[in-house]
Design a protein around this motif. Structure first.
Motif, PDB file in Angstrom:
ATOM      1  N   GLY A  36      -8.208  -9.063   7.552  1.00  0.00           N
ATOM      2  CA  GLY A  36      -8.879 -10.216   8.123  1.00  0.00           C
ATOM      3  C   GLY A  36     -10.201 -10.560   7.463  1.00  0.00           C
ATOM      4  O   GLY A  36     -11.043 -11.232   8.052  1.00  0.00           O
ATOM      5  N   GLN A  37     -10.389 -10.098   6.206  1.00  0.00           N
ATOM      6  CA  GLN A  37     -11.637 -10.406   5.500  1.00  0.00           C
ATOM      7  C   GLN A  37     -11.359 -10.801   4.062  1.00  0.00           C
ATOM      8  O   GLN A  37     -10.326 -10.455   3.492  1.00  0.00           O
ATOM      9  N   GLU A  38     -12.287 -11.544   3.491  1.00  0.00           N
ATOM     10  CA  GLU A  38     -12.158 -11.943   2.094  1.00  0.00           C
ATOM     11  C   GLU A  38     -12.451 -10.744   1.179  1.00  0.00           C
ATOM     12  O   GLU A  38     -13.200  -9.834   1.550  1.00  0.00           O
ATOM     13  N   ILE A  39     -11.848 -10.755  -0.002  1.00  0.00           N
ATOM     14  CA  ILE A  39     -12.073  -9.692  -0.980  1.00  0.00           C
ATOM     15  C   ILE A  39     -12.419 -10.329  -2.319  1.00  0.00           C
ATOM     16  O   ILE A  39     -11.610 -11.047  -2.909  1.00  0.00           O
ATOM     17  N   HIS A  40     -13.633 -10.055  -2.793  1.00  0.00           N
ATOM     18  CA  HIS A  40     -14.099 -10.612  -4.058  1.00  0.00           C
ATOM     19  C   HIS A  40     -14.499  -9.534  -5.068  1.00  0.00           C
ATOM     20  O   HIS A  40     -14.660  -9.835  -6.253  1.00  0.00           O
ATOM     21  N   ASN A  41     -14.679  -8.293  -4.592  1.00  0.00           N
ATOM     22  CA  ASN A  41     -15.171  -7.242  -5.482  1.00  0.00           C
ATOM     23  C   ASN A  41     -14.768  -5.873  -4.940  1.00  0.00           C
ATOM     24  O   ASN A  41     -14.074  -5.770  -3.918  1.00  0.00           O
ATOM     25  N   ASP A  73     -15.806  -5.029  -1.361  1.00  0.00           N
ATOM     26  CA  ASP A  73     -14.938  -5.698  -0.385  1.00  0.00           C
ATOM     27  C   ASP A  73     -13.620  -4.947  -0.227  1.00  0.00           C
ATOM     28  O   ASP A  73     -13.081  -4.838   0.881  1.00  0.00           O
ATOM     29  N   MET A  74     -13.100  -4.434  -1.339  1.00  0.00           N
ATOM     30  CA  MET A  74     -11.846  -3.668  -1.280  1.00  0.00           C
ATOM     31  C   MET A  74     -12.013  -2.430  -0.415  1.00  0.00           C
ATOM     32  O   MET A  74     -11.138  -2.105   0.407  1.00  0.00           O
ATOM     33  N   VAL A  91      -4.316   4.255   2.659  1.00  0.00           N
ATOM     34  CA  VAL A  91      -4.080   2.936   2.074  1.00  0.00           C
ATOM     35  C   VAL A  91      -4.463   2.957   0.603  1.00  0.00           C
ATOM     36  O   VAL A  91      -5.432   3.619   0.209  1.00  0.00           O
ATOM     37  N   LEU A  92      -3.679   2.272  -0.204  1.00  0.00           N
ATOM     38  CA  LEU A  92      -4.002   2.050  -1.617  1.00  0.00           C
ATOM     39  C   LEU A  92      -4.055   0.549  -1.821  1.00  0.00           C
ATOM     40  O   LEU A  92      -3.024  -0.126  -1.797  1.00  0.00           O
ATOM     41  N   ILE A  93      -5.264   0.006  -1.987  1.00  0.00           N
ATOM     42  CA  ILE A  93      -5.405  -1.419  -2.253  1.00  0.00           C
ATOM     43  C   ILE A  93      -5.375  -1.626  -3.761  1.00  0.00           C
ATOM     44  O   ILE A  93      -6.193  -1.067  -4.494  1.00  0.00           O
TER      45      ILE A  93
END
Length: 277
Positions: A154-159, A162-163, A178-180
């Motif tokens: 539910g959040q933006e990821i830019h860097n 954030d990940m 978790v592996l993003i």
């Protein structure tokens, strides 16, 4: 004296079919085979797609999915399971019920396929909630890409920060680990973020590989992790081995032209013989 039976290393994939052969069930079975494992499958949906994109998706009836799952679990016992495309809440419920009945501890890798590489949305909105509530508690690892991690957290990821924050939120929703996958954040170094419950984040780096042939990368990675765990590797070791496999599959397939669009990896750049134990 009667000899002891020998076995293959059985790995099950529960996922959708890709008529283009680069992702989904097809990529999973290729990956299992390339890494020396014997693959079985439960098909959840049939997609009409090629390297240019997805034309249509047909969900397999839940009863047929249940029958496939029971047939495999009763006979060809998997030592690891990969779960891919599930586009309906009803199918989530069937998989949850059957895995609970199976009641055997095996590593389960959940690749929450929501958005195709082409950008096509592949999952119904209400299914995301069911996926989190019913399958997160059962699986060993969840492997979202950036787009999927945005939906799940539910959040933006830019860097990178954030990940990490998104990964913690996904853990907070019940995932054990978790592996993003950071491949959508283009740069000279690709960063993946691994977070397990109560542990500090582990940042995994890999060199950016210039290629238009990226179709099925996420499916292949989650399948490779499942295969590596089936061979007895611990989770983080399995992830690192799988990432090495992906890198070579990308490199050796980067110059090959398949179709007019986003082509597949080279799954069989250096295949192993089927392992017999």
């Amino acid at each position: 004296m009667k000899s002891l039976a020998m076995n293959y290393i059985n790995v099950l994939t529960i996922a959708g079919s890709d008529s283009g052969g680069g992702a989904g069930i097809q990529a999973d079975l290729k990956t299992f085979s390339a890494l020396g494992c014997f693959g079985t499958s439960v098909i959840t949906a049939v997609t009409a797609q090629n390297t240019m994109g997805v034309r249509s998706v047909h969900g397999i009836p839940a009863e047929i999915i249940k029958d496939q799952l029971q047939a495999v679990l009763e006979d060809i016992v998997p030592v690891a399971i990969k779960i891919g495309m599930i586009n309906r809440a009803q199918v989530v419920q069937v998989i949850e019920k059957e895995l609970k009945i199976y009641n055997q501890y095996v590593p389960i890798i959940l690749d929450p396929v929501m958005v195709a590489t082409s950008g096509d949305r592949l999952i119904e909105a209400d299914t995301v909630t069911q996926l989190v509530e019913k399958l997160f508690p059962l699986v060993t690892l969840v492997t979202p890409n950036i787009d999927e991690a945005i939906i799940l957290s539910g959040q933006e990821i830019h860097n990178l920060d954030d990940m990490i924050a998104a990964g913690r939120k996904i853990i907070g929703k019940g995932a054990k680990a978790v592996l993003i996958k950071g491949g959508h954040l283009i740069g000279p170094i690709i960063y993946d973020v691994f977070i397990a419950e109560n542990d500090a984040p582990v940042i995994l780096e890999s060199a950016f590989i210039a290629s238009e042939n990226l179709h099925g990368t996420g499916c292949t990675l989650s399948s490779a992790i499942a295969a590596e765990m089936a061979k007895g590797n611990a989770l983080l070791v399995a992830i690192k081995n799988a990432k090495n496999y992906i890198s070579e599959a990308l490199k050796t397939g980067s110059e090959v032209k398949t179709g007019k669009g986003n082509g597949p990896l080279n799954h069989f750049f250096e295949p192993l013989k089927l392992i017999i134990q």
